[in-house]
Scaffold this active site. Sequence first.
Site, PDB file in Angstrom:
ATOM      1  N   HIS A 167      33.679  60.707  33.008  1.00  0.00           N
ATOM      2  CA  HIS A 167      33.814  60.003  31.729  1.00  0.00           C
ATOM      3  C   HIS A 167      32.451  59.510  31.238  1.00  0.00           C
ATOM      4  O   HIS A 167      32.093  59.720  30.086  1.00  0.00           O
ATOM      5  CB  HIS A 167      34.770  58.809  31.837  1.00  0.00           C
ATOM      6  N   GLU A 168      31.713  58.853  32.110  1.00  0.00           N
ATOM      7  CA  GLU A 168      30.445  58.229  31.705  1.00  0.00           C
ATOM      8  C   GLU A 168      29.438  59.249  31.167  1.00  0.00           C
ATOM      9  O   GLU A 168      28.623  58.911  30.324  1.00  0.00           O
ATOM     10  CB  GLU A 168      29.832  57.468  32.883  1.00  0.00           C
ATOM     11  N   SER A 169      29.497  60.475  31.652  1.00  0.00           N
ATOM     12  CA  SER A 169      28.515  61.495  31.268  1.00  0.00           C
ATOM     13  C   SER A 169      29.069  62.535  30.303  1.00  0.00           C
ATOM     14  O   SER A 169      28.399  63.535  30.043  1.00  0.00           O
ATOM     15  CB  SER A 169      27.999  62.207  32.519  1.00  0.00           C
TER      16      SER A 169
ATOM     17  N   ARG B 113      39.441  58.520  31.740  1.00  0.00           N
ATOM     18  CA  ARG B 113      39.057  58.277  33.129  1.00  0.00           C
ATOM     19  C   ARG B 113      40.236  58.575  34.063  1.00  0.00           C
ATOM     20  O   ARG B 113      40.084  59.212  35.096  1.00  0.00           O
ATOM     21  CB  ARG B 113      38.613  56.823  33.327  1.00  0.00           C
TER      22      ARG B 113
END
Length: 181
Positions: free
Chosen positions: A50-52, A166
Amino acid sequence: MALTETQLVQIMPQARQRAGLFVGPLNAAMAEFGISTPAQQAAFLAQIGHESGQLRYVRELASGEAYDTGAKALRLGNTPEADGDGQRYKGRGLIQITGQRNYQLCGFALQLDLIAHPELLELPLNACRSAAWFWSNENLNALADKGAFDAITQRINGGQNGRAERRALWAAAKKVLGVTP
Protein backbone atom coordinates in the site's frame (compact mmCIF):
# COMPACT_ATOMS: atom_id res chain seq x y z
CA MET A 1 11.05 -19.01 3.25
CA ALA A 2 12.29 -16.89 0.36
CA LEU A 3 9.69 -14.96 -1.56
CA THR A 4 9.64 -15.62 -5.32
CA GLU A 5 8.96 -13.09 -8.05
CA THR A 6 5.80 -15.02 -8.98
CA GLN A 7 4.53 -14.81 -5.40
CA LEU A 8 5.31 -11.10 -5.25
CA VAL A 9 3.27 -10.47 -8.40
CA GLN A 10 0.40 -12.58 -7.03
CA ILE A 11 0.36 -10.38 -3.93
CA MET A 12 0.93 -7.08 -5.78
CA PRO A 13 -0.28 -7.43 -9.38
CA GLN A 14 0.54 -3.80 -10.19
CA ALA A 15 4.19 -4.47 -9.30
CA ARG A 16 4.62 -6.79 -12.28
CA GLN A 17 7.19 -4.60 -14.08
CA ARG A 18 9.17 -3.86 -10.91
CA ALA A 19 8.86 -7.18 -9.08
CA GLY A 20 12.16 -8.47 -10.46
CA LEU A 21 13.99 -5.39 -9.15
CA PHE A 22 12.57 -5.79 -5.66
CA VAL A 23 12.27 -9.52 -4.90
CA GLY A 24 15.95 -10.01 -4.06
CA PRO A 25 16.27 -6.83 -1.95
CA LEU A 26 12.99 -7.66 -0.17
CA ASN A 27 14.23 -11.14 0.74
CA ALA A 28 17.56 -9.72 1.93
CA ALA A 29 15.88 -6.99 4.01
CA MET A 30 13.37 -9.38 5.59
CA ALA A 31 16.23 -11.74 6.51
CA GLU A 32 18.39 -8.92 7.88
CA PHE A 33 15.63 -7.56 10.12
CA GLY A 34 14.04 -10.86 11.19
CA ILE A 35 10.76 -10.69 9.30
CA SER A 36 10.79 -14.43 9.01
CA THR A 37 7.43 -16.14 9.53
CA PRO A 38 4.78 -16.25 6.82
CA ALA A 39 2.43 -14.18 9.05
CA GLN A 40 5.08 -11.50 9.56
CA GLN A 41 5.98 -11.45 5.87
CA ALA A 42 2.33 -11.27 4.78
CA ALA A 43 1.66 -8.25 7.01
CA PHE A 44 4.92 -6.56 5.96
CA LEU A 45 4.30 -7.09 2.24
CA ALA A 46 0.72 -5.83 2.52
CA GLN A 47 1.82 -2.65 4.28
CA ILE A 48 4.68 -1.88 1.88
CA GLY A 49 2.38 -2.75 -1.01
CA HIS A 50 0.00 0.00 0.00
CA GLU A 51 2.65 2.52 1.06
CA SER A 52 4.56 2.18 -2.23
CA GLY A 53 1.64 1.84 -4.66
CA GLN A 54 2.66 -1.80 -5.14
CA LEU A 55 6.36 -0.99 -5.57
CA ARG A 56 5.74 1.79 -8.08
CA TYR A 57 6.79 4.65 -5.77
CA VAL A 58 9.84 4.94 -3.55
CA ARG A 59 9.45 8.71 -3.12
CA GLU A 60 6.45 10.58 -1.77
CA LEU A 61 4.39 12.12 -4.56
CA ALA A 62 3.74 15.35 -2.64
CA SER A 63 6.49 17.96 -2.64
CA GLY A 64 7.17 17.69 1.09
CA GLU A 65 6.67 21.44 1.47
CA ALA A 66 4.06 20.74 4.17
CA TYR A 67 6.93 19.50 6.37
CA ASP A 68 9.04 22.69 5.94
CA THR A 69 7.57 24.76 8.77
CA GLY A 70 5.34 24.55 11.81
CA ALA A 71 4.71 21.94 14.47
CA LYS A 72 4.85 19.00 12.04
CA ALA A 73 8.30 20.12 10.87
CA LEU A 74 9.53 20.30 14.47
CA ARG A 75 8.15 16.82 15.29
CA LEU A 76 10.03 15.42 12.30
CA GLY A 77 13.27 17.13 13.30
CA ASN A 78 13.19 19.51 10.35
CA THR A 79 14.54 23.03 10.72
CA PRO A 80 11.52 25.26 11.41
CA GLU A 81 12.69 27.96 9.05
CA ALA A 82 11.58 27.58 5.45
CA ASP A 83 14.89 26.09 4.35
CA GLY A 84 13.53 23.11 2.43
CA ASP A 85 14.06 20.31 4.98
CA GLY A 86 10.52 19.10 4.36
CA GLN A 87 11.21 18.76 0.67
CA ARG A 88 14.70 17.34 1.19
CA TYR A 89 13.51 14.77 3.75
CA LYS A 90 10.09 13.96 2.35
CA GLY A 91 8.88 10.37 2.45
CA ARG A 92 11.18 7.85 0.77
CA GLY A 93 11.53 4.08 0.79
CA LEU A 94 8.81 1.44 0.73
CA ILE A 95 7.53 2.69 4.09
CA GLN A 96 7.89 6.42 3.73
CA ILE A 97 10.74 7.48 6.05
CA THR A 98 9.96 11.18 6.59
CA GLY A 99 11.78 14.03 8.32
CA GLN A 100 15.39 14.79 9.14
CA ARG A 101 15.26 13.01 12.51
CA ASN A 102 13.98 9.79 10.93
CA TYR A 103 16.51 10.01 8.09
CA GLN A 104 19.25 10.38 10.68
CA LEU A 105 18.06 7.39 12.73
CA CYS A 106 17.54 5.23 9.66
CA GLY A 107 20.87 6.26 8.16
CA PHE A 108 22.67 5.38 11.39
CA ALA A 109 21.00 1.96 11.50
CA LEU A 110 21.68 1.20 7.82
CA GLN A 111 25.15 2.83 7.82
CA LEU A 112 24.17 5.28 5.09
CA ASP A 113 24.65 9.05 5.01
CA LEU A 114 20.99 9.87 4.43
CA ILE A 115 21.39 13.44 5.66
CA ALA A 116 23.75 14.29 2.81
CA HIS A 117 22.14 11.85 0.35
CA PRO A 118 18.44 11.33 1.14
CA GLU A 119 17.93 10.00 -2.38
CA LEU A 120 19.74 6.79 -1.38
CA LEU A 121 16.38 5.58 0.00
CA GLU A 122 15.06 5.51 -3.56
CA LEU A 123 17.38 2.64 -4.54
CA PRO A 124 15.61 -0.75 -4.36
CA LEU A 125 17.91 -2.29 -1.73
CA ASN A 126 17.81 0.77 0.52
CA ALA A 127 14.07 1.24 0.01
CA CYS A 128 13.55 -2.33 1.21
CA ARG A 129 16.06 -2.11 4.06
CA SER A 130 14.60 1.15 5.35
CA ALA A 131 11.11 -0.38 5.41
CA ALA A 132 12.34 -3.49 7.21
CA TRP A 133 14.34 -1.34 9.65
CA PHE A 134 11.22 0.72 10.43
CA TRP A 135 9.22 -2.50 10.87
CA SER A 136 11.80 -3.89 13.27
CA ASN A 137 12.29 -0.60 15.11
CA GLU A 138 8.53 -0.37 15.74
CA ASN A 139 8.38 -4.04 16.85
CA LEU A 140 5.72 -4.79 14.24
CA ASN A 141 6.52 -8.52 14.09
CA ALA A 142 4.85 -8.86 17.50
CA LEU A 143 1.67 -7.26 16.15
CA ALA A 144 1.83 -9.37 12.99
CA ASP A 145 2.12 -12.52 15.10
CA LYS A 146 -1.10 -11.51 16.89
CA GLY A 147 -2.88 -10.66 13.62
CA ALA A 148 -3.23 -7.04 14.81
CA PHE A 149 -3.13 -5.63 11.31
CA ASP A 150 -5.01 -2.40 12.04
CA ALA A 151 -2.59 -1.67 14.89
CA ILE A 152 0.28 -2.08 12.42
CA THR A 153 -1.43 0.34 10.04
CA GLN A 154 -1.85 2.83 12.89
CA ARG A 155 1.88 2.70 13.69
CA ILE A 156 2.88 3.13 10.06
CA ASN A 157 0.27 5.63 8.95
CA GLY A 158 -0.85 7.35 12.13
CA GLY A 159 -4.41 6.44 11.14
CA GLN A 160 -6.21 3.95 8.93
CA ASN A 161 -5.60 5.58 5.55
CA GLY A 162 -5.99 3.01 2.78
CA ARG A 163 -7.42 0.41 5.16
CA ALA A 164 -9.43 -1.45 2.49
CA GLU A 165 -6.49 -1.74 0.10
CA ARG A 166 -4.09 -2.72 2.88
CA ARG A 167 -6.49 -5.46 4.02
CA ALA A 168 -6.97 -6.71 0.43
CA LEU A 169 -3.18 -6.93 0.00
CA TRP A 170 -2.94 -8.70 3.37
CA ALA A 171 -5.57 -11.26 2.33
CA ALA A 172 -3.68 -11.90 -0.92
CA ALA A 173 -0.35 -12.20 0.89
CA LYS A 174 -1.75 -14.60 3.48
CA LYS A 175 -3.21 -16.78 0.74
CA VAL A 176 0.01 -16.81 -1.33
CA LEU A 177 2.25 -17.44 1.69
CA GLY A 178 -0.05 -20.06 3.23
CA VAL A 179 -1.00 -18.18 6.38
CA THR A 180 -4.00 -19.80 7.97
CA PRO A 181 -6.43 -17.76 10.09
